[in-house]
Design an enzyme around this catalytic site. Structure first.
Site, PDB file in Angstrom:
ATOM      1  N   GLY A  95      -8.820 -45.468  16.911  1.00  0.00           N
ATOM      2  CA  GLY A  95      -8.575 -45.764  15.370  1.00  0.00           C
ATOM      3  C   GLY A  95      -7.541 -46.745  15.056  1.00  0.00           C
TER       4      GLY A  95
ATOM      5  N   LEU B   9      -7.104 -41.595  15.142  1.00  0.00           N
ATOM      6  CA  LEU B   9      -7.539 -40.325  14.526  1.00  0.00           C
ATOM      7  C   LEU B   9      -6.349 -39.066  14.868  1.00  0.00           C
ATOM      8  CD1 LEU B   9     -11.045 -39.489  14.369  1.00  0.00           C
ATOM      9  CD2 LEU B   9      -9.849 -40.212  12.666  1.00  0.00           C
TER      10      LEU B   9
ATOM     11  N   ASN C  44     -10.719 -45.827  23.381  1.00  0.00           N
ATOM     12  CA  ASN C  44     -11.146 -45.086  24.547  1.00  0.00           C
ATOM     13  C   ASN C  44     -11.992 -43.856  24.303  1.00  0.00           C
ATOM     14  OD1 ASN C  44      -9.548 -43.615  22.806  1.00  0.00           O
ATOM     15  ND2 ASN C  44      -8.021 -42.833  24.253  1.00  0.00           N
ATOM     16  N   GLU C  45     -13.033 -44.010  23.469  1.00  0.00           N
ATOM     17  CA  GLU C  45     -13.850 -42.886  23.070  1.00  0.00           C
ATOM     18  C   GLU C  45     -14.569 -42.538  24.223  1.00  0.00           C
ATOM     19  OE1 GLU C  45     -12.073 -43.914  19.863  1.00  0.00           O
ATOM     20  OE2 GLU C  45     -12.454 -41.916  20.588  1.00  0.00           O
TER      21      GLU C  45
END
Ligand SMILES: CCCCCCCCCCCCC/C=C/C(=O)SCCNC(=O)CCNC(=O)[C@H](O)C(C)(C)COP(=O)(O)OP(=O)(O)OC[C@H]1O[C@@H](n2cnc3c(N)ncnc32)[C@H](O)[C@@H]1OP(=O)(O)O
Length: 294
Positions: free
Chosen positions: A146, A101, A168-169
């Site tokens: 993303g 993103l 990697n959120e």
């Protein structure tokens, strides 16, 4: 350059299935809407094989903003209407497939922009994940968050060496959305490894991604990767295409149903998370850390 997808031969009219990508390949850019010229993607279609190559071209990082994601989504939908057979998704960059993103557009953004961004992400995922086309991600650069989503939503992944891939959120304090989790589980050989990866924000090297089963093949050059991508698509004979597409969609139907039931909830979580002052502060620092690498 700004040409709509037209004159694409119906796949059913193609007489020969297994042909190398080249000679009769036409290159044209994908439109973002019927009246707007494309900005961030280029599409080439091989008339003989029915294989399309969609190249992501939003320098420097192919960061996904709403317009870009809309273009990718519409290209896939257009190709489906034209009965194209397979799609190779790749990047024009030599080092970044997609950095995920567009975080710069998440920073200090108003609610409408955040909503537009997230809905575009949801729509793109839904379209790519559910398409009857045979899909290959040719990962010729880093694929983070993303970017990794684009790869794992495709059916087959071929990666060039010495890059990074992963989601990697949680590292940044965010839960992985359930539809992305399901998509990741769908392709990993073990659910247990998938849970480890996503809870620990594991980022793989190309080589370790191959060992773990996150990618299916490595290729030493983009040219070789294109050949391998075409070979994967060609491995499905014309006769099986309809049955294959239905079977693929049956495999993915439950994940899609769950997504539709939670779509609004998923958006609400994103909006409330991104509007938190602590998240915006963190995001500002994170963006600075990217700049500080220079
Ligand atoms: C704080 C995070 C908030 C996350 C918000 C999401 C909330 C929702 C949660 C669940 C979501 C799931 C769906 C997906 C979400 C996402 O995709 S979030 C995005 C996460 N992406 C990243 O963390 C990647 C960050 N970038 C990198 O790690 C590196 O850039 C790279 C991709 C490994 C490439 O490294 P390198 O080759 O060294 O290039 P750089 O110099 O670092 O970057 C080049 C230029 O690109 C810009 N850039 C990089 N990433 C982004 C990005 N994501 N958005 C916008 N811009 C990006 C970078 O700033 C450089 O720009 P210039 O300085 O102008 O050259």
């Amino acid at each position: 350059m700004a040409t709509r997808i037209i004159h694409l031969p119906k796949y059913s009219r193609l007489s020969c299935l297994v042909k190398p990508l080249t000679i009769s390949a036409r290159t044209f850019a994908t439109a973002t809407a019927s009246t707007n010229p494309p900005q961030f993607t280029t599409l080439s279609v091989d008339d003989r094989t029915g294989i399309a190559t969609l190249t992501l071209n939003r320098p420097p990082a192919n960061a996904l903003n709403a317009l870009f994601m809309g273009e990718i989504q519409r290209s896939i939908t257009d190709l489906e209407k034209e009965n194209c057979r397979g799609l190779i998704l790749t990047s024009s960059s030599q080092r970044i497939f997609s950095a995920g993103l567009d975080l710069k557009e998440c920073y200090k953004a108003d609610v409408a922009s955040l909503e537009g961004l997230w809905c575009a992400l949801q729509n793109l995922w839904r379209t790519l994940f559910s398409t009857p086309l045979i899909t290959v991600a040719l990962i010729n650069g880093h694929a983070i968050a993303g970017g990794c989503m684009l790869a794992v939503s495709s059916e087959y992944r071929i990666m060039l060496p010495n890059f990074k891939i992963g989601v990697n959120e949680t590292m940044v304090g965010l839960a992985v959305p359930s539809w992305l989790m399901d998509t990741y589980i769908n392709i990993m050989p073990s659910r247990r490894i998938a849970e480890w990866d996503l809870t620990s924000s594991r980022i793989y090297s190309s080589e370790s991604a191959l060992k773990a089963g996150l990618v299916d093949e490595l290729a030493s050059s983009k040219e070789e990767a294109l050949q391998k991508s075409a070979a994967f698509i060609d491995s499905f004979s014309k006769r099986t295409l309809m049955a294959r597409a239905i079977t693929k969609q049956q495999f993915r139907a439950e994940i899609l149903r769950n997504f539709e039931q939670n779509r609004q909830h998923d958006l609400d979580i994103y909006l409330s998370t991104m509007q938190k002052p602590s998240m915006q502060e963190f995001l500002g620092e994170y963006l600075q850390s990217l700049d500080a690498k220079k």
